[in-house]
Design an enzyme around this catalytic site. Structure first.
Site, short mmCIF file in Angstrom:
data_model
loop_
_atom_site.label_atom_id
_atom_site.label_comp_id
_atom_site.label_asym_id
_atom_site.label_seq_id
_atom_site.Cartn_x
_atom_site.Cartn_y
_atom_site.Cartn_z
CB SER A 1 -12.40 34.39 -30.26
OG SER A 1 -13.15 34.93 -29.18
CG HIS B 1 -10.25 30.19 -14.85
ND1 HIS B 1 -9.53 31.35 -14.65
CD2 HIS B 1 -11.14 30.46 -15.83
CE1 HIS B 1 -9.97 32.28 -15.47
NE2 HIS B 1 -10.95 31.76 -16.20
CB CYS C 1 -14.69 34.26 -34.75
SG CYS C 1 -15.36 34.82 -33.18
#
Length: 130
Positions: free
Chosen positions: A63, A68, A83
């Site tokens: 995944s 940020h 996953c």
């Protein structure tokens, strides 16, 4: 409860402001975080904003991990989505908390693709043949 993936959404507060504004350090730290989970790195893309801040993604076979940063506030928003049964997103969380020198966190985990909600039998493997 079994699921296809685990999604950790983390808020890192009171971080080292210089680290949060260093795109090279953030990229390397996010890649290292992916390795900490046991994931397979596919690609990454990072950008430093002016006057400050970094955004980036590490794509893994299992995944992705994103970040940020807002250095002016000592804050980073991080998503760790993995996953499969062989990777542990909490290892990435622990690693990043230390690297960013976060003094305070808020974190939640969401199970993505819950077997019972999709209708997958509980004993099914993650990867089924199509």
């Amino acid at each position: 409860m079994k699921s296809l993936g685990r999604h950790i959404i983390a808020e890192f507060y009171d971080c080292d402001k210089e680290i949060l504004d260093n795109v090279e350090k953030i990229e390397q730290s996010m890649k290292n975080a992916a390795y900490e989970t046991g994931a397979t790195l596919v690609n990454s893309s990072f950008h430093r904003f002016l006057p400050y801040g970094v955004s980036g993604v590490v794509v893994i076979s299992e995944s992705h991990l994103t970040i940020h940063t807002w250095p002016e506030y000592g804050y980073a928003a991080v998503d760790l989505f993995t996953c499969g049964d062989d990777v542990d997103p909490w290892k990435a969380f622990t690693y990043l908390k230390e690297v960013l020198k976060s003094q305070r966190v808020h974190v939640v985990e969401h199970l993505r693709g819950k077997y019972d909600e999709i209708g997958i039998p509980e004993n099914s493997p993650h990867k089924m043949e199509v």
